[in-house]
Design a protein around this motif. Structure first.
Motif, PDB file in Angstrom:
ATOM      1  N   GLU A   1       0.820  -1.217   0.000  1.00  0.00           N
ATOM      2  CA  GLU A   1       0.000   0.000   0.000  1.00  0.00           C
ATOM      3  C   GLU A   1       0.849   1.260   0.000  1.00  0.00           C
ATOM      4  OE1 GLU A   1      -3.021   0.099  -0.680  1.00  0.00           O
ATOM      5  OE2 GLU A   1      -3.489  -2.026  -0.509  1.00  0.00           O
TER       6      GLU A   1
ATOM      7  N   ALA B   1       0.334   4.044  -2.983  1.00  0.00           N
ATOM      8  CA  ALA B   1       0.147   5.470  -2.743  1.00  0.00           C
ATOM      9  C   ALA B   1       1.220   6.282  -3.453  1.00  0.00           C
ATOM     10  CB  ALA B   1       0.162   5.754  -1.244  1.00  0.00           C
TER      11      ALA B   1
ATOM     12  N   VAL C   1      -0.011   5.854   5.164  1.00  0.00           N
ATOM     13  CA  VAL C   1      -0.605   5.481   3.871  1.00  0.00           C
ATOM     14  C   VAL C   1      -1.849   6.326   3.600  1.00  0.00           C
ATOM     15  CG1 VAL C   1      -1.782   3.653   2.599  1.00  0.00           C
ATOM     16  CG2 VAL C   1       0.313   3.126   3.845  1.00  0.00           C
TER      17      VAL C   1
ATOM     18  N   GLU D   1      -0.979   9.980   2.692  1.00  0.00           N
ATOM     19  CA  GLU D   1      -0.537  10.207   1.318  1.00  0.00           C
ATOM     20  C   GLU D   1      -1.713  10.142   0.353  1.00  0.00           C
ATOM     21  OE1 GLU D   1       2.965   9.018  -1.866  1.00  0.00           O
ATOM     22  OE2 GLU D   1       3.139   8.440   0.248  1.00  0.00           O
ATOM     23  N   HIS D   2      -2.613   9.194   0.550  1.00  0.00           N
ATOM     24  CA  HIS D   2      -3.781   9.129  -0.331  1.00  0.00           C
ATOM     25  C   HIS D   2      -4.664  10.365  -0.171  1.00  0.00           C
ATOM     26  CE1 HIS D   2      -3.411   5.380  -2.420  1.00  0.00           C
ATOM     27  NE2 HIS D   2      -3.309   4.665  -1.320  1.00  0.00           N
TER      28      HIS D   2
ATOM     29  N   ASP E   1      -3.120  12.889  -2.212  1.00  0.00           N
ATOM     30  CA  ASP E   1      -3.366  12.601  -3.627  1.00  0.00           C
ATOM     31  C   ASP E   1      -4.726  13.143  -4.063  1.00  0.00           C
ATOM     32  OD1 ASP E   1      -0.926  11.341  -3.818  1.00  0.00           O
ATOM     33  OD2 ASP E   1      -1.729   9.332  -3.529  1.00  0.00           O
TER      34      ASP E   1
ATOM     35  N   HIS F   1      -9.195   7.104  -1.989  1.00  0.00           N
ATOM     36  CA  HIS F   1      -8.726   5.726  -2.051  1.00  0.00           C
ATOM     37  C   HIS F   1      -9.479   4.874  -1.025  1.00  0.00           C
ATOM     38  CE1 HIS F   1      -5.983   2.255  -1.739  1.00  0.00           C
ATOM     39  NE2 HIS F   1      -5.669   2.558  -2.977  1.00  0.00           N
TER      40      HIS F   1
END
Length: 451
Positions: free
Chosen positions: A19, A23, A142, A145-146, A149, A411
């Protein structure tokens, strides 16, 4: 994906490594692999950071939490901590900071990632510390970061006069069917809100607690562009009776008369989507509306926005099993049940993803568009911040409204039935829409047009 709590430590570490890579692939695809240096360092709106700031920030956050805090490794670049502290510098200031140039930022985050993966084997998830129990801090990074994004996607949407860069992945069209009813009744009674045992849940989702609600109706689907257009054509933007006083002040001051990115040409409503101008698809959920617009529509329709608790009960509670689910359809995430993770680059049409319905038959409560609720952002009874106050607690108060459910840009690992988002009621650049509710004893003044 099976529940995280069912994985042994080795399987959880393998999932984390995969994961983290997923990402990072997404982050690079939205930055250095898509744009040249001038576009990465430019600020397209004072609402957003330059994309190169987001890129280095996710690496700095990863270094802070996975190398320094979890693995006990000495700081790599302590001199840049201040530059990438989101609370030290508001977005409008970030272009003037001495940020790492794109190539240096990419090298920095790659070095951080290599050290994280090298150190992962030595970190124990055995309950010896709250940061690492269940891999929490890795899941936090994780998800972080998503979340950035998705912010990067909002930045791309705000780019003007630039060629379109984003193309939707080649995925099959979602399953669709006829929605049996515009709204469903949620019976009176208690349910468990929030969570106390989800290993990757944030502090504001905790602790789980019982909430007892009176009966209410909630829309089976989010409000569509067609329904919202009816509000516009009925003069909804011109009649102050539908608007919150602060909303009417905002509408008049900003001159808003349609959702963000809509324009009217030759008698037709068009929308700009990632640099492409296209007809507004009438059967998709309305997107890029602020809380004041959603609230005004709800008043016009004779309904209201759901409270956060009403939204969550309709999404998670299984009245037969008398328990809350992690997702509307169950406890395991399954592909094909929701429009998440950039699979379409836009919301799905009405009737999509019937297999993602909740136990009550309420649809698309995860994915498609973030949904405004009527609730101010606050902590649950017994709230304790963890692992830092600035994730949630500093935002508690009446200035922010809660959003639920994620969007097509969210996500799957960064959203679940308990996940809480929040923003100012004037925000429209995020991928927001809404659905409506009403008290069980009050009939609507007119159909809300959710389908």
């Amino acid at each position: 994906m099976p529940p995280l709590s069912s994985l042994d430590e080795q399987a959880l570490k393998e999932l984390i490594a995969a994961e983290l890579q997923s990402a990072r692939d997404r982050s690079l695809g939205l930055t250095t692999e898509a744009l040249d240096e001038p576009e990465l360092t430019a600020q397209v709106s004072p609402l957003m950071s330059p994309l190169v700031w987001d890129l280095a920030h996710v690496g700095n956050y990863e270094e802070l939490w996975l190398l320094r805090a979890a693995a006990g490794i000495e700081p790599m670049r302590p001199e840049i901590d201040d530059l990438y502290d989101a609370f030290e510098h508001p977005r409008v200031e970030r272009p003037s900071l001495p940020l790492l140039p794109p190539e240096e930022a990419r090298e920095y985050i790659a070095t951080v990632r290599a050290k994280v993966l090298d150190s992962l084997d030595a970190v124990r998830f055995d309950g010896s510390g709250p940061l690492t129990t269940g891999g929490f801090v890795y899941g936090m990074v994780v998800q972080h970061e998503h979340q950035h994004d998705e912010t990067m996607l909002a930045t791309h949407q705000l780019r003007k006069g630039a060629p379109a860069l984003l193309d939707p992945p080649e995925t099959p069209a979602p399953a669709r069917d006829t929605v049996p009813a515009d709204e469903v009744l949620i019976e009176a009674g208690p349910f468990e809100m929030g969570t106390s045992d989800d290993p990757w849940a944030y502090d504001n989702e905790r602790p789980g607690h019982v909430v007892d609600l009176p009966a209410y109706y909630i829309d089976t689907e989010p409000v569509t562009n067609a329904a919202y257009l009816a509000f516009m054509e009925a003069g909804g933007y011109d009649d102050p009776q539908w608007w919150h006083p602060k909303g009417w002040e905002w509408r008049c001051a900003k001159g808003k008369r349609a959702p963000a990115f809509w324009t009217r040409e030759a008698g037709q409503w068009l929308r700009r989507r990632f640099g492409k101008l296209e007809p507004v698809p009438l059967d998709e959920p309305v997107q890029h509306v602020c809380w004041y617009e959603a609230d005004a529509y709800a008043r016009w329709a004779g309904k209201r926005l759901p409270t956060e608790a009403e939204w969550e009960k309709a999404a998670r509670w299984d009245p037969v099993a008398a328990r809350s689910r992690r997702y509307p359809w169950g406890d395991e995430y399954e592909e094909g049940r929701a429009n998440l993770g950039q699979r379409m680059l836009h919301p799905s049409p009405a009737g999509s993803f019937p297999s993602g319905a909740s136990a009550y038959g309420v649809r698309r409560m995860l994915g498609d568009v973030w949904e405004w609720t009527s609730t101010d952002f606050h902590g649950y009874p017994g709230f304790r911040w963890f692992p830092y106050k600035e994730y949630s607690e500093v935002f508690f108060g009446h200035e922010y409204k809660v959003l639920r459910g994620g969007s097509w840009a969210t996500h799957p690992l960064a959203v679940r039935g308990t996940f809480r988002n929040w923003d100012y009621p004037i925000r429209r650049q995020i991928f927001t829409g809404f659905r409506l509710a009403r008290d069980a004893a009050e009939p609507p003044a007119r159909p809300s047009g959710g389908n």
